[in-house]
Design an enzyme around this catalytic site. Sequence first.
Site, PDB file in Angstrom:
ATOM      1  CB  THR A 127       1.815  -7.513  -2.766  1.00 38.04           C
ATOM      2  OG1 THR A 127       1.017  -7.194  -1.632  1.00 38.04           O
ATOM      3  CG2 THR A 127       2.721  -6.336  -3.089  1.00 38.04           C
ATOM      4  CD  GLU A 128       0.083  -8.535  -9.783  1.00 36.99           C
ATOM      5  OE1 GLU A 128       0.370  -7.717 -10.700  1.00 36.99           O
ATOM      6  OE2 GLU A 128      -0.780  -9.413  -9.893  1.00 36.99           O
ATOM      7  NE  ARG A 270      22.717   0.961  33.242  1.00 36.67           N
ATOM      8  CZ  ARG A 270      23.987   0.625  33.061  1.00 36.67           C
ATOM      9  NH1 ARG A 270      24.450  -0.530  33.530  1.00 36.67           N
ATOM     10  NH2 ARG A 270      24.805   1.440  32.422  1.00 36.67           N
ATOM     11  CD  GLN A 281       8.042  13.087  37.995  1.00 37.66           C
ATOM     12  OE1 GLN A 281       8.672  14.103  37.702  1.00 37.66           O
ATOM     13  NE2 GLN A 281       6.908  13.142  38.652  1.00 37.66           N
ATOM     14  N   GLY A 343      19.400   1.872  26.899  1.00 38.12           N
ATOM     15  CA  GLY A 343      20.665   2.539  26.580  1.00 38.12           C
ATOM     16  C   GLY A 343      21.477   1.709  25.600  1.00 38.12           C
ATOM     17  N   GLY A 344      22.798   1.638  25.853  1.00 35.69           N
ATOM     18  CA  GLY A 344      23.697   0.897  24.949  1.00 35.69           C
ATOM     19  C   GLY A 344      23.304  -0.561  24.828  1.00 35.69           C
ATOM     20  CD  GLU A 367      -4.056  -7.762   5.581  1.00 39.07           C
ATOM     21  OE1 GLU A 367      -3.269  -8.250   4.752  1.00 39.07           O
ATOM     22  OE2 GLU A 367      -5.280  -7.835   5.435  1.00 39.07           O
ATOM     23  N   GLY A 368      -1.882  -3.333   4.408  1.00 40.34           N
ATOM     24  CA  GLY A 368      -2.283  -1.925   4.249  1.00 40.34           C
ATOM     25  C   GLY A 368      -1.358  -1.025   5.056  1.00 40.34           C
TER      26      GLY A 368
HETATM   27  C1  LIG Z   1       7.733  -8.768   4.926  1.00 36.77           C
HETATM   28  C2  LIG Z   1       6.548  -8.551   4.049  1.00 36.77           C
HETATM   29  C3  LIG Z   1       5.532  -9.496   4.003  1.00 36.77           C
HETATM   30  C4  LIG Z   1       4.432  -9.304   3.167  1.00 36.77           C
HETATM   31  N1  LIG Z   1       3.485 -10.294   3.063  1.00 36.77           N
HETATM   32  C5  LIG Z   1       2.531 -10.195   2.098  1.00 36.77           C
HETATM   33  C6  LIG Z   1       1.652 -11.288   1.832  1.00 36.77           C
HETATM   34  O1  LIG Z   1       1.698 -12.335   2.488  1.00 36.77           O
HETATM   35  N2  LIG Z   1       0.765 -11.163   0.820  1.00 36.77           N
HETATM   36  C7  LIG Z   1       0.673 -10.027   0.064  1.00 36.77           C
HETATM   37  O2  LIG Z   1      -0.141  -9.987  -0.836  1.00 36.77           O
HETATM   38  N3  LIG Z   1       1.480  -8.959   0.312  1.00 36.77           N
HETATM   39  C8  LIG Z   1       2.414  -9.030   1.297  1.00 36.77           C
HETATM   40  N4  LIG Z   1       3.263  -7.981   1.528  1.00 36.77           N
HETATM   41  C9  LIG Z   1       3.137  -6.777   0.728  1.00 36.77           C
HETATM   42  C10 LIG Z   1       2.591  -5.587   1.491  1.00 36.77           C
HETATM   43  O3  LIG Z   1       1.242  -5.761   1.775  1.00 36.77           O
HETATM   44  C11 LIG Z   1       2.901  -4.352   0.646  1.00 36.77           C
HETATM   45  O4  LIG Z   1       4.303  -4.153   0.714  1.00 36.77           O
HETATM   46  C12 LIG Z   1       2.156  -3.139   1.105  1.00 36.77           C
HETATM   47  O5  LIG Z   1       0.790  -3.264   0.849  1.00 36.77           O
HETATM   48  C13 LIG Z   1       2.657  -1.855   0.433  1.00 36.77           C
HETATM   49  O6  LIG Z   1       2.779  -2.004  -0.939  1.00 36.77           O
HETATM   50  P1  LIG Z   1       4.140  -1.601  -1.682  1.00 36.77           P
HETATM   51  O7  LIG Z   1       5.249  -2.299  -0.989  1.00 36.77           O
HETATM   52  O8  LIG Z   1       3.975  -1.839  -3.116  1.00 36.77           O
HETATM   53  O9  LIG Z   1       4.318  -0.064  -1.396  1.00 36.77           O
HETATM   54  P2  LIG Z   1       3.602   1.145  -2.172  1.00 36.77           P
HETATM   55  O10 LIG Z   1       2.158   0.869  -2.351  1.00 36.77           O
HETATM   56  O11 LIG Z   1       4.392   1.476  -3.367  1.00 36.77           O
HETATM   57  O12 LIG Z   1       3.779   2.280  -1.091  1.00 36.77           O
HETATM   58  C14 LIG Z   1       5.020   2.947  -0.856  1.00 36.77           C
HETATM   59  C15 LIG Z   1       4.758   4.121   0.092  1.00 36.77           C
HETATM   60  O13 LIG Z   1       3.842   5.034  -0.533  1.00 36.77           O
HETATM   61  C16 LIG Z   1       2.687   5.213   0.273  1.00 36.77           C
HETATM   62  N5  LIG Z   1       1.518   5.303  -0.610  1.00 36.77           N
HETATM   63  C17 LIG Z   1       1.056   4.360  -1.442  1.00 36.77           C
HETATM   64  N6  LIG Z   1      -0.052   4.804  -2.081  1.00 36.77           N
HETATM   65  C18 LIG Z   1      -0.283   6.043  -1.632  1.00 36.77           C
HETATM   66  C19 LIG Z   1      -1.280   7.021  -1.902  1.00 36.77           C
HETATM   67  N7  LIG Z   1      -2.270   6.795  -2.757  1.00 36.77           N
HETATM   68  N8  LIG Z   1      -1.208   8.203  -1.256  1.00 36.77           N
HETATM   69  C20 LIG Z   1      -0.227   8.454  -0.368  1.00 36.77           C
HETATM   70  N9  LIG Z   1       0.751   7.562  -0.076  1.00 36.77           N
HETATM   71  C21 LIG Z   1       0.719   6.373  -0.687  1.00 36.77           C
HETATM   72  C22 LIG Z   1       2.624   3.986   1.152  1.00 36.77           C
HETATM   73  O14 LIG Z   1       1.915   4.240   2.339  1.00 36.77           O
HETATM   74  C23 LIG Z   1       4.096   3.711   1.400  1.00 36.77           C
HETATM   75  O15 LIG Z   1       4.571   4.532   2.429  1.00 36.77           O
HETATM   76  C24 LIG Z   1       4.337  -8.125   2.400  1.00 36.77           C
HETATM   77  C25 LIG Z   1       5.348  -7.165   2.480  1.00 36.77           C
HETATM   78  C26 LIG Z   1       6.444  -7.368   3.268  1.00 36.77           C
HETATM   79  C27 LIG Z   1       7.543  -6.339   3.279  1.00 36.77           C
END
Ligand SMILES: Cc1cc2nc3c(=O)[nH]c(=O)nc-3n(C[C@H](O)[C@H](O)[C@H](O)COP(=O)(O)OP(=O)(O)OC[C@H]3O[C@@H](n4cnc5c(N)ncnc54)[C@H](O)[C@@H]3O)c2cc1C
Length: 558
Positions: A127-128, A270, A281, A343-344, A367-368
């Site tokens: 990720t970037e 509780r 239920q 609850g609380g 992870e997506g």
């Molecule tokens: C605690 C943490 C640990 C992580 N660890 C790792 C790691 O070890 N290595 C690594 O590489 N990454 C890591 N990540 C990154 C993570 O995989 C990404 O944050 C994630 O894939 C989403 O990318 P983004 O944050 O840029 O959100 P975006 O891609 O900008 O998405 C923002 C929102 O828009 C939605 N969206 C995006 N594209 C579309 C589309 N085409 N159509 C409709 N909706 C869309 C998404 O579902 C989301 O709800 C980590 C993130 C966190 C917060």
Amino acid sequence: MLTAKTLKLSLKSLREFAKKSLPDEILIELDARDECPMEIVRHMCSPDKLGIQLLFVPEEFGGMGGGSFDVYCICEEMARIDLGVATAVLATFLGSDPIRVGGTPEQKKLWLTRIAEEGALFAYGATEPEAGSDLGALRTTAERVSENGNVVGYRITGNKQWISNGGVADAYSILANTPSGPSWFIVEKGVKGFTHDEPEDKHGIRLSNTAALALDNVYVDADRLVGGVEGQGLNQAQAVFGYTRLMVAAFGLGAGWSALDRAIPYSTKRIQAGGPLSEKQGYTHKLIVPNVARLEAARAYIEETAERIDAGEGSLNTEGAIAKYMATEAGNLAADASIQALGGYGYTHEYMVEKIKRDVRITTIYEGTSEIMEMTISRDRWQMHLKTQGKYYHEQAQKFEALDARHPEVGADVAALALHALAEVMEKARVARLTRNQHILLRLGELVAYAECAGSLARRASLAAEKKLHEKANQRFDAAALGALSRIFAREAALKTAEEGLRWLIGAGGVDAAAIPALEASLGLAAIHRAQAGLIADMDYAADVLYGRAAKRSELAA
Ligand SMILES: Cc1cc2nc3c(=O)[nH]c(=O)nc-3n(C[C@H](O)[C@H](O)[C@H](O)COP(=O)(O)OP(=O)(O)OC[C@H]3O[C@@H](n4cnc5c(N)ncnc54)[C@H](O)[C@@H]3O)c2cc1C
């Protein structure tokens, strides 16, 4: 693959270690201090201590060669302990996956052996800041460095965001654009030009270190290019998605269950309105039972997918996406319901469920994201629908009708109704060209996940009845309980598929008002409504099982 006995022993030592080293008081303190317990993570990954990483590394490189099923079981157990620690430990497997699937023999030997023998920690740097869900937008570059016409190394420049273990790893896999496309590189900590930021201050998984990375003209030798060929990075990432998404699915499952396993005993003690909450239920059938049914439907799908990956059916990316989607969404719902169930007290730190709720939130993001899972699922199954001229889900449904003939107690008939309805919704969407609305495409992904998981749970209940479950399968519920949970979930899945399918078809302008009754008939809506008969009785039975009352009730009845 581990033997069932070795897996059981490993799970037991993990449980015992966690009980001793990570009791609630310590977890609460670390969460409040926002601290990754590095000595615990190192202990878990040291070959002469707990050595969890050995389970994942192939035997030829000094590990125990665990398969997908083993990985699922370990990940679920880790998540039950703490999702932050689980993320820290499991980041090594994500980080080394590109090497495991795409590395040269020398790279595998060097790096996988280091993980097994030295407990080296890895991070996965994909990720970037500008490239999350869409990794194609990657900006990090790797420029060739040549000598006498030969590429001898690369200079990597760019930034990585949200990297688990980012500030603590010994080695990193970094995805960067080479002249021939995205490629993985292995970069060791401490090399010139490679730095990381302070750990992020996060909503949850505060026991894991997440940090941004900066690479400023970082030089690596050419043998650090994973696989030795440029442009393979996205394929190598894709090749493990089935497997890695199962890991995160198991995280959702483990965290969801860990919350419910606090809510269930709490509700027996509780007392409100003259009796324990567990006897009410309106409490159990809203906050506990439906969440158990969803989690167990997700488990059925995870176990089937793991078994198929271990049997060599390929990486099963779509199935991994369905498993992740269902289990992580169900885990979130279960944790949220557990706060309500306490609850609380549930809203305070001391009772842990609010921490679990914050922690499990990440599983629908990393992870997506869930939306990307919906898209992945929908695109693939849409193709199946088109390729088979709309028969794909009708044929699946017929298999469940056949299963129902052999096992009328597992809800397979209702799973079949869900699958028939799904086939009809897809066909109407095709004819009216509704998937040009992205929302319709993604909603179809959700319906697919529900309908397929209903099928899996029915199949799992039937295997339990025949005593043919996988030898490592979770044994929490017997065949009768699984049958009841399956019937509960299948009703939910069928109703959701038909009613929400109808809603979106009409909402997208695909159906004239006059055609709605015919559409309702083709979706089998009346049959699906009729199939809700017996729901409360099944929920009563499931609650009795969960609260250990089932045996007592049948004794009384006898
Ligand atoms: C605690 C943490 C640990 C992580 N660890 C790792 C790691 O070890 N290595 C690594 O590489 N990454 C890591 N990540 C990154 C993570 O995989 C990404 O944050 C994630 O894939 C989403 O990318 P983004 O944050 O840029 O959100 P975006 O891609 O900008 O998405 C923002 C929102 O828009 C939605 N969206 C995006 N594209 C579309 C589309 N085409 N159509 C409709 N909706 C869309 C998404 O579902 C989301 O709800 C980590 C993130 C966190 C917060």
